[in-house]
Each structure stands twice: as structure tokens, then as C-alpha cells.
Design a protein around this motif. Sequence first.
Motif, mmCIF file in Angstrom:
data_model
loop_
_atom_site.group_PDB
_atom_site.id
_atom_site.type_symbol
_atom_site.label_atom_id
_atom_site.label_comp_id
_atom_site.label_asym_id
_atom_site.label_seq_id
_atom_site.Cartn_x
_atom_site.Cartn_y
_atom_site.Cartn_z
ATOM 1 N N ARG A 35 1.014 -1.027 -0.077
ATOM 2 C CA ARG A 35 -0.151 0.048 0.031
ATOM 3 C C ARG A 35 0.884 1.173 -0.185
ATOM 4 O O ARG A 35 2.200 1.234 0.178
ATOM 5 C CB ARG A 35 -0.780 -0.235 1.216
ATOM 6 N N GLU A 52 -0.819 -8.564 5.314
ATOM 7 C CA GLU A 52 -1.928 -7.924 4.165
ATOM 8 C C GLU A 52 -2.082 -6.483 4.554
ATOM 9 O O GLU A 52 -2.711 -5.919 3.914
ATOM 10 C CB GLU A 52 -3.079 -8.883 4.455
ATOM 11 N N PRO A 104 -4.487 -4.583 -1.938
ATOM 12 C CA PRO A 104 -5.677 -5.841 -2.320
ATOM 13 C C PRO A 104 -5.257 -5.527 -3.910
ATOM 14 O O PRO A 104 -5.320 -4.733 -4.436
ATOM 15 C CB PRO A 104 -6.578 -5.484 -1.608
ATOM 16 N N LYS A 108 -10.503 -7.082 -6.642
ATOM 17 C CA LYS A 108 -11.110 -7.723 -5.507
ATOM 18 C C LYS A 108 -11.310 -6.595 -4.540
ATOM 19 O O LYS A 108 -12.486 -6.220 -3.995
ATOM 20 C CB LYS A 108 -10.268 -8.956 -4.749
ATOM 21 N N TYR A 138 -11.070 -4.238 -1.184
ATOM 22 C CA TYR A 138 -11.357 -4.570 0.302
ATOM 23 C C TYR A 138 -12.765 -5.475 0.195
ATOM 24 O O TYR A 138 -13.687 -4.846 -0.255
ATOM 25 C CB TYR A 138 -11.413 -3.315 1.152
ATOM 26 N N THR A 153 -9.080 -7.998 3.619
ATOM 27 C CA THR A 153 -8.736 -8.415 2.225
ATOM 28 C C THR A 153 -8.909 -10.089 2.055
ATOM 29 O O THR A 153 -9.426 -10.629 2.972
ATOM 30 C CB THR A 153 -7.316 -8.337 1.941
#
Length: 279
Positions: A155, A227, A232, A236, A238, A244
Motif C-alpha cells: 500500500r 496484508e 489488495p 477484489k 477490500y 482482504t
Amino acid sequence: MTALLLPFPNFDPVLLHLGPISIRWYALAYITGLLIGWWGVRRLVRRPPPVATPTQVDDFLTWATLGVILGGRFGYILLYQPGEYLSHPLSMLQVWNGGMSFHGGMTGVIIAIILFCRREKISILSFADCLSVVAPIGLFLGRCANFINGELWGRAAPPGLPWAMVFPRDPLGIPRHPSQLYQALLEGVCLFALVFTLSRIPRLRARPGFLTGVFLVGYGLARITGEFFREPDAFKGYLIGGATMGQLLSLPMVLAGLAFVAYAFARPPTPGADLAGAP
């Protein structure tokens, strides 16, 4: 802030070109992990209490390879992008484009363990314990391959994080956590140190299912923690409560691991273990 960034090494995902054949770091990670695991399990099964013969471990290598590859691939297809692959069935075979799931691979190996051990009349839990000791080695190599490929990045990093990186394939081009390395450390180095250390205690090794339970709990917690720093998958995002897919799939692993540990201590230890001097 840019001056503080750690530059991404920008590896070539292909290790070696041999005419039309390309050997990728990712494939090398799988092969190396399986071979080191095979060598390690050959040594582990001979310790008291004995679990299997080295020849049986040799035979299981093929089963494990099929379990990892088929389970990992089909697990990814079913859990992450079923619609995309059903629309383009031939893409299911294009493993060189990525798309492997640890949870799917683990399921494939579990099926392989059960079928193989029943055929060879080996204790399923004791054999699984041996495999649990070496499994973090493959996880470490796999995460390193993710980093080399510049995929599954982290991230957005906070301002001034000295080891933040800009990954070449990132369309946003922003500084990010090198979460692949975080996960290599947690799922690989730390988990191996824990399970390997416990495996050297005869009294614990004599309780089938204990090391398997520790591995499941340890991996689940490591994956859930990692994670929080990993971006993510875009398709998909969050899910429930901001979790995740990796975190949701790891929660049952933690619960199953705790159940294995409880089961291991609810039964008497395996006869034949050298418990002298054990704590």
C-alpha cells in the motif's frame, strides 16, 4: 521525500533465455523450494519417532509438485477470478502470466498428503508435521520471486519511509511498502525459525499434529499481518469489514491450527520418541 526512497532493483523477471524457452525467477523459486523441502523432509522423517522412509519421501515429491501447481492454479481461478478464466478457458494454462494462490496450493498438498499417506499406510499428521517444518522455505522463496517480478506490491507508504519503493509496473507511480519483503520475513524466516525450533524438542515432535497446528496458526497470523501493508488485488479490493481476501482465507487457518494443537495434546504422545532430557 524522493531522495529518501530506496530504488527498486528492477530485476528482469526472466533469469535465462534458452532460445524459445525462458526460465523465470518465479519458476526457479518453486523448483528450489520443492527440492530443498524434499531434502529437509528426508532428514526429518528419520528422527524419532520415525515417520516414513527416505524412499517414500522421494515418491511423495511428485505428489507434492502436482498438489502445489494444480492446487495453486485452480485455487486462484476459483477464489479470485472465476469469471475471467471461464470466459477465456485457455488462459487457465498460462501460468507464466501469474495467478497462483497459496491457499489453493496448500489445499492441493493436503489432498496429496491424505491420498499418499493412506496408500503408504503412513501417519497423516506425523508426515504433515515434517512438511510443516520445511514449508516456510518455499514461502520465503515465493515472496522473493514476487519482489523480483515487481508484483503484489504494498500500500501507499507514509511520507519519509526510507525503504519505500516505486514499482515500475505501478500505474500510479507512488512510493509503496515493499510488502513482498515483509511477507518473506514473516511467512518465511520467522515462521521457519519458530517451527524448526519446536521440531527439535522430542516431546513436542512426539505429538502428531502439533507442528502442523503451529504452522497453520503462524502462517495465518503472518499473512493477516502482512496484508495490512499489501495493496489488495484491484479486481477484489477490500471485502467484509475492510479485510482482504488473503486475510479472510487465513482466519480459518488460524482456527484449524488451534484445533490441531489442542488435538495433539489431548492424545498420548507417539511411542518410540526419545524423550530423555526434553523439557
